[in-house]
Scaffold this motif. Structure first.
Motif, PDB file in Angstrom:
ATOM      1  N   ARG A 292       0.836  -1.206   0.000  1.00  0.00           N
ATOM      2  CA  ARG A 292       0.000   0.000   0.000  1.00  0.00           C
ATOM      3  C   ARG A 292       0.867   1.251   0.000  1.00  0.00           C
ATOM      4  N   LEU A 293       1.948   1.214   0.761  1.00  0.00           N
ATOM      5  CA  LEU A 293       2.859   2.350   0.827  1.00  0.00           C
ATOM      6  C   LEU A 293       3.466   2.625  -0.545  1.00  0.00           C
ATOM      7  N   LYS A 294       3.939   1.581  -1.192  1.00  0.00           N
ATOM      8  CA  LYS A 294       4.534   1.741  -2.527  1.00  0.00           C
ATOM      9  C   LYS A 294       3.503   2.261  -3.523  1.00  0.00           C
ATOM     10  N   ARG A 295       2.296   1.709  -3.437  1.00  0.00           N
ATOM     11  CA  ARG A 295       1.254   2.162  -4.355  1.00  0.00           C
ATOM     12  C   ARG A 295       0.919   3.632  -4.117  1.00  0.00           C
TER      13      ARG A 295
ATOM     14  N   GLN B 101      -4.831   9.685  -1.124  1.00  0.00           N
ATOM     15  CA  GLN B 101      -5.464   9.926   0.174  1.00  0.00           C
ATOM     16  C   GLN B 101      -6.112   8.666   0.717  1.00  0.00           C
ATOM     17  N   THR B 102      -6.744   7.893  -0.150  1.00  0.00           N
ATOM     18  CA  THR B 102      -7.382   6.642   0.286  1.00  0.00           C
ATOM     19  C   THR B 102      -6.346   5.699   0.893  1.00  0.00           C
ATOM     20  N   ASP B 103      -5.246   5.509   0.175  1.00  0.00           N
ATOM     21  CA  ASP B 103      -4.206   4.610   0.680  1.00  0.00           C
ATOM     22  C   ASP B 103      -3.511   5.195   1.909  1.00  0.00           C
TER      23      ASP B 103
ATOM     24  N   ASN C  58       3.207   9.502   7.122  1.00  0.00           N
ATOM     25  CA  ASN C  58       3.110  10.931   7.424  1.00  0.00           C
ATOM     26  C   ASN C  58       3.689  11.789   6.310  1.00  0.00           C
ATOM     27  N   TYR C  59       4.709  11.292   5.627  1.00  0.00           N
ATOM     28  CA  TYR C  59       5.229  12.007   4.459  1.00  0.00           C
ATOM     29  C   TYR C  59       4.126  12.148   3.411  1.00  0.00           C
ATOM     30  N   LEU C  60       3.456  11.041   3.126  1.00  0.00           N
ATOM     31  CA  LEU C  60       2.375  11.078   2.136  1.00  0.00           C
ATOM     32  C   LEU C  60       1.282  12.059   2.553  1.00  0.00           C
ATOM     33  N   GLN C  61       0.877  11.982   3.833  1.00  0.00           N
ATOM     34  CA  GLN C  61      -0.170  12.889   4.304  1.00  0.00           C
ATOM     35  C   GLN C  61       0.315  14.334   4.260  1.00  0.00           C
TER      36      GLN C  61
END
Length: 189
Positions: free
Chosen positions: A4-7, A21-23, A38-41
């Motif tokens: 999920r992180l990679k996706r 955002q979903t992932d 947290n980086y993604l968010q």
């Protein structure tokens, strides 16, 4: 979790922000303190202009900055956006030390130095950018402003003239050139 992180990282790179955002929500529910979640968010907050929230999320991601230096870059930009110029300078400097060849990082740090009244620091940062691309308008503008701040009006105006030539339809380029000319006492020009 790793899949999920990679996706989510790929979704972020391809600007599929809804899927990111979903992932990211899924990842944060399972590991709220995980640096990459947290980086993604933080990146989603940053892109949405929610800079205070971006600072909070990216601060939780900072521990992964050795693997992902862009965390520092965006942490600096988010701090700058909320008016924390001292913190922005700290993270921009850390990013520059880690990735000295990154042009955006050099420009970010140079811009912070200009804003904080340190124009003498700018030429050393920006000259390598201009060596690679003598027509980089952002770098030319930063260098011109640094030179004008240091009293080198002739060279500063020459760079502003080059920017105006490269962007003949840009009102901002014309205004900057006019301000430079006014600063040098050339009121008529």
């Amino acid at each position: 979790f790793i899949d999920r992180l990679k996706r989510a990282m790929i979704e972020l790179q391809t600007q599929d922000l809804e899927a990111t955002q979903t992932d990211t929500t899924w990842l944060l529910q399972r590991a709220p303190q995980h640096p990459m979640s947290n980086y993604l968010q933080g990146m989603l907050f940053y892109q949405a202009g929610r800079y205070d929230e971006a600072v909070s999320a990216l601060s939780l991601a900072e521990s992964a900055a050795n693997q992902f230096p862009m965390i520092l870059f965006y942490l600096s930009r988010a701090h700058l956006a909320v008016g924390n110029s001292d913190q922005a300078a700290v993270f921009a400097k850390k990013f520059f030390v880690m990735v000295p060849g990154n042009i955006a990082g050099r420009k970010l740090l140079a811009g912070i130095y200009l804003q904080s009244g340190k124009p003498k620091e700018v030429p050393e940062l920006i000259q390598p950018v201009l060596d690679k691309d003598p027509e980089d308008v952002g770098a030319l503008s930063l260098m011109a402003n640094a030179l004008l701040s240091q009293g080198d009006t002739d060279e500063g105006i020459a760079l502003l003239e080059k920017v105006a030539e490269l962007q003949p339809d840009s009102p901002m380029a014309q205004v900057r050139l006019g301000a430079g000319l006014l600063l040098s006492g050339q009121r008529e020009a």
